[in-house]
Every structure is written in structure tokens, then in C-alpha cells.
Design a protein around this motif. Structure first.
Motif, PDB file in Angstrom:
ATOM      1  N   ASN A  97      39.710 -17.464  30.609  1.00 16.94           N
ATOM      2  CA  ASN A  97      39.536 -18.383  29.556  1.00 16.94           C
ATOM      3  C   ASN A  97      38.153 -19.320  30.070  1.00 16.94           C
ATOM      4  N   TYR A  98      38.119 -19.656  31.105  1.00 15.38           N
ATOM      5  CA  TYR A  98      37.212 -20.447  31.910  1.00 15.38           C
ATOM      6  C   TYR A  98      35.801 -19.583  31.785  1.00 15.38           C
ATOM      7  N   THR A  99      35.704 -18.160  31.994  1.00 18.36           N
ATOM      8  CA  THR A  99      34.524 -17.385  31.964  1.00 18.36           C
ATOM      9  C   THR A  99      33.922 -17.340  30.416  1.00 18.36           C
ATOM     10  N   LEU A 100      34.992 -17.158  29.505  1.00 13.31           N
ATOM     11  CA  LEU A 100      34.740 -17.092  28.076  1.00 13.31           C
ATOM     12  C   LEU A 100      34.177 -18.190  27.480  1.00 13.31           C
ATOM     13  N   ALA A 101      34.599 -19.377  27.768  1.00 15.11           N
ATOM     14  CA  ALA A 101      34.238 -20.982  27.475  1.00 15.11           C
ATOM     15  C   ALA A 101      32.715 -21.131  27.965  1.00 15.11           C
ATOM     16  N   ASN A 102      32.556 -20.735  29.232  1.00 10.90           N
ATOM     17  CA  ASN A 102      31.145 -21.006  29.823  1.00 10.90           C
ATOM     18  C   ASN A 102      30.219 -19.985  29.207  1.00 10.90           C
ATOM     19  N   PHE A 103      30.589 -18.781  28.800  1.00 13.26           N
ATOM     20  CA  PHE A 103      29.826 -17.718  28.230  1.00 13.26           C
ATOM     21  C   PHE A 103      29.261 -18.411  26.933  1.00 13.26           C
ATOM     22  N   THR A 104      30.275 -18.812  25.862  1.00 12.76           N
ATOM     23  CA  THR A 104      30.174 -19.296  24.660  1.00 12.76           C
ATOM     24  C   THR A 104      29.057 -20.608  24.546  1.00 12.76           C
ATOM     25  N   GLU A 105      29.625 -21.425  25.473  1.00 13.26           N
ATOM     26  CA  GLU A 105      28.693 -22.587  25.647  1.00 13.26           C
ATOM     27  C   GLU A 105      27.034 -22.283  26.134  1.00 13.26           C
ATOM     28  N   ASN A 106      27.189 -21.361  27.063  1.00 18.37           N
ATOM     29  CA  ASN A 106      25.554 -20.961  27.412  1.00 18.37           C
ATOM     30  C   ASN A 106      25.061 -20.157  26.226  1.00 18.37           C
ATOM     31  N   LEU A 107      25.687 -19.568  25.394  1.00 16.06           N
ATOM     32  CA  LEU A 107      25.243 -18.884  24.355  1.00 16.06           C
ATOM     33  C   LEU A 107      25.057 -19.715  23.286  1.00 16.06           C
ATOM     34  N   TYR A 108      25.647 -20.790  22.897  1.00 18.98           N
ATOM     35  CA  TYR A 108      25.210 -22.029  22.207  1.00 18.98           C
ATOM     36  C   TYR A 108      23.917 -22.335  22.565  1.00 18.98           C
ATOM     37  N   ALA A 109      23.726 -22.933  23.744  1.00 17.71           N
ATOM     38  CA  ALA A 109      22.625 -23.317  24.306  1.00 17.71           C
ATOM     39  C   ALA A 109      21.323 -22.637  24.148  1.00 17.71           C
ATOM     40  N   GLN A 110      21.544 -21.044  24.547  1.00 22.21           N
ATOM     41  CA  GLN A 110      20.528 -20.527  24.194  1.00 22.21           C
ATOM     42  C   GLN A 110      20.139 -20.154  22.911  1.00 22.21           C
ATOM     43  N   THR A 111      21.059 -20.118  22.106  1.00 18.07           N
ATOM     44  CA  THR A 111      20.521 -19.970  20.579  1.00 18.07           C
ATOM     45  C   THR A 111      19.826 -21.143  19.997  1.00 18.07           C
ATOM     46  N   THR A 112      20.288 -22.378  20.567  1.00 18.47           N
ATOM     47  CA  THR A 112      19.651 -23.612  19.870  1.00 18.47           C
ATOM     48  C   THR A 112      18.380 -23.843  20.512  1.00 18.47           C
ATOM     49  N   LYS A 113      17.990 -23.223  21.742  1.00 15.71           N
ATOM     50  CA  LYS A 113      16.655 -23.362  22.211  1.00 15.71           C
ATOM     51  C   LYS A 113      15.603 -22.368  21.709  1.00 15.71           C
ATOM     52  N   LYS A 114      16.191 -21.214  21.203  1.00 15.64           N
ATOM     53  CA  LYS A 114      15.268 -20.129  20.840  1.00 15.64           C
ATOM     54  C   LYS A 114      15.097 -20.508  19.370  1.00 15.64           C
ATOM     55  N   LEU A 115      15.971 -21.118  18.515  1.00 16.48           N
ATOM     56  CA  LEU A 115      15.917 -21.530  17.126  1.00 16.48           C
ATOM     57  C   LEU A 115      14.701 -22.670  17.281  1.00 16.48           C
ATOM     58  N   PHE A 116      14.649 -23.674  18.216  1.00 24.17           N
ATOM     59  CA  PHE A 116      14.050 -24.689  18.257  1.00 24.17           C
ATOM     60  C   PHE A 116      12.478 -24.295  18.610  1.00 24.17           C
ATOM     61  N   LYS A 117      12.337 -23.293  19.282  1.00 20.48           N
ATOM     62  CA  LYS A 117      11.010 -22.677  19.576  1.00 20.48           C
ATOM     63  C   LYS A 117      10.449 -21.945  18.429  1.00 20.48           C
ATOM     64  N   VAL A 118      11.211 -21.461  17.609  1.00 22.16           N
ATOM     65  CA  VAL A 118      10.839 -20.854  16.547  1.00 22.16           C
ATOM     66  C   VAL A 118      10.235 -21.963  15.449  1.00 22.16           C
ATOM     67  N   TYR A 119      11.047 -22.694  15.398  1.00 22.93           N
ATOM     68  CA  TYR A 119      10.546 -23.954  14.481  1.00 22.93           C
ATOM     69  C   TYR A 119       9.369 -24.773  14.796  1.00 22.93           C
ATOM     70  N   LEU A 120       9.208 -24.843  16.287  1.00 27.72           N
ATOM     71  CA  LEU A 120       8.184 -25.542  16.821  1.00 27.72           C
ATOM     72  C   LEU A 120       6.809 -24.649  16.539  1.00 27.72           C
ATOM     73  N   ALA A 121       6.992 -23.330  16.670  1.00 20.35           N
ATOM     74  CA  ALA A 121       6.062 -22.233  16.311  1.00 20.35           C
ATOM     75  C   ALA A 121       5.471 -22.239  14.904  1.00 20.35           C
ATOM     76  N   MET A 122       6.148 -22.884  14.006  1.00 19.07           N
ATOM     77  CA  MET A 122       5.965 -22.740  12.597  1.00 19.07           C
ATOM     78  C   MET A 122       4.614 -23.443  12.265  1.00 19.07           C
ATOM     79  N   PRO A 123       3.522 -22.818  11.431  1.00 16.22           N
ATOM     80  CA  PRO A 123       2.695 -23.640  10.719  1.00 16.22           C
ATOM     81  C   PRO A 123       3.011 -25.064  10.335  1.00 16.22           C
ATOM     82  N   TYR A 124       2.360 -25.688  10.412  1.00 20.09           N
ATOM     83  CA  TYR A 124       2.455 -26.968   9.925  1.00 20.09           C
ATOM     84  C   TYR A 124       2.810 -27.225   8.413  1.00 20.09           C
TER      85      TYR A 124
END
Length: 202
Positions: A97-124
Motif C-alpha cells: 500500500n505504501y509503494t502503491l500510494a508513493n507511485f500514484t503520487e509520483n505519477l500525479y506530480a510527473q503528469t502535472t509537470k508534463k502537462l504544464f510544460k506542454v502549456y508553456l510551449a504553446m504559441p501565445y
């Protein structure tokens, strides 16, 4: 399959490896859970009837191999080993349960970072056409939902494996009774499904 492919595209190589490890961990956990459930019956059999120790070839082999002096000592030792196993099973469950919770939290952080980078790379010009609240919703809410879905799927996988292994164990123990029991359950499920669907339609 399309959604699974999209999810895998969001994951890097390290995260995919951790995901495969969690699937393997789910299998190990399922085996331990089934072993824990199966170990109850031999203990009950031994403690309620000491004669079964000598009548059962496996119990008798253990009795002779470890040179037990009495049936009582054998039953007590069996109980202590079973207790230790359940403590171990609890530790494995906690680690999973600890490993699973840790994985999903890291997945959430990784996904939000990738999405944020995509939006920053958008043309104005494209960015100004997007509603900021909509972008925030995707980054925060939908990324969290995705990690929660992954968490739930992995838990469900573990439960499905436990049920499947228990069913195989039941088939090995008595395949005739298991098949009869399965047929009764299927008939009940079909009956309930038809009854509920009829009520929904009316």
C-alpha cells in the motif's frame, strides 16, 4: 486500449518499470493472501483433532522431520509459525500500500509537470484562446483523477488475482463441488440481472 496507450505515452521508462514491478508485486501479494487463507484450515484440523497429525502424510512428515516430542508441541509450534506468517503478511500488505500510494503520487506530480510544460510551449495566440480555468482543471483535477484510476486498477488487479487463485485452489480441492457452486452462482447472477434490468426499464 486507446486510453492505456495514451497513459503509457505519458510515462517515462523508469515509471513504466515501476508500474510493471507493481503488477508483479500484486501477484506476490495475491499468493501470500491465498496462502494465509489456506493455512487456517490445517491449523483448525490439527488443533481440533491431534490424530490428524499422524493420519496426514504431510503433517506426519513435518512431525518426524523436526523430531517433535508430543502432538501438543507440534500444534503450538504450528500456531506460532502461522502467527509469524500473518505478521509477515501484514508487513507485506503495508509495504504494498505504501509503494502503491508513493507511485500514484509520483505519477500525479510527473503528469502535472508534463502537462504544464506542454502549456508553456504553446504559441501565445493559442494560449490566449484557451480558458485559464480549463487549463487549471486539466492540470490539477484530471491529472489527479488519472493517478486515482491507476491506483484503483492496481488494487482491483490484486483482488482479481486473489479470487482467481482461490478459485483454482477450490478446483484442486474438489472440482465437482466448485463447478456446482459456480453454476448456482451464475444462475443467480443471470436471474438478478434480468430482474434488475426489467425494473429499470419499467
Amino acid at each position: 486500449m486507446e486510453y492505456i496507450q495514451k497513459l503509457l505515452n505519458l510515462l517515462d521508462k523508469k515509471t513504466k518499470g515501476r508500474l510493471l514491478w507493481l503488477v508483479f508485486f500484486s501477484l506476490i501479494l495475491s499468493l501470500i493472501e491465498v496462502a494465509g487463507i489456506s493455512a487456517i484450515m490445517p491449523f483448525v484440523d490439527i488443533t481440533t483433532n491431534f490424530n490428524s497429525i499422524h493420519n496426514n502424510q504431510y503433517y506426519q512428515w513435518l512431525f518426524s522431520f523436526f523430531n517433535f516430542e508430543s502432538d501438543t508441541n507440534f500444534a503450538i509450534t504450528f500456531g506460532l509459525v502461522l502467527f509469524g506468517f500473518y505478521v509477515f503478511r501484514g508487513g507485506v500488505n503495508l509495504l504494498y500500500n505504501y509503494t502503491l500510494a508513493n507511485f500514484t503520487e509520483n505519477l500525479y506530480a510527473q503528469t502535472t509537470k508534463k502537462l504544464f510544460k506542454v502549456y508553456l510551449a504553446m504559441p501565445y495566440q493559442v494560449f490566449t484562446m484557451k480558458n485559464s480555468s480549463y487549463l487549471t482543471k486539466i492540470i490539477v483535477t484530471e491529472a489527479a483523477l488519472m493517478s486515482q484510476v491507476v491506483y484503483s486498477v492496481l488494487l482491483m488487479l490484486s483482488e482479481i488475482l486473489i479470487v482467481a487463485l482461490l478459485y483454482v485452489l477450490m478446483l484442486v480441492t474438489s472440482w465437482k463441488i466448485t463447478l456446482v457452486f459456480t453454476a448456482i452462482l451464475l444462475i443467480k447472477m443471470i436471474f438478478l440481472t434480468k430482474k434488475i434490468s426489467t425494473k429499470i426499464k419499467t
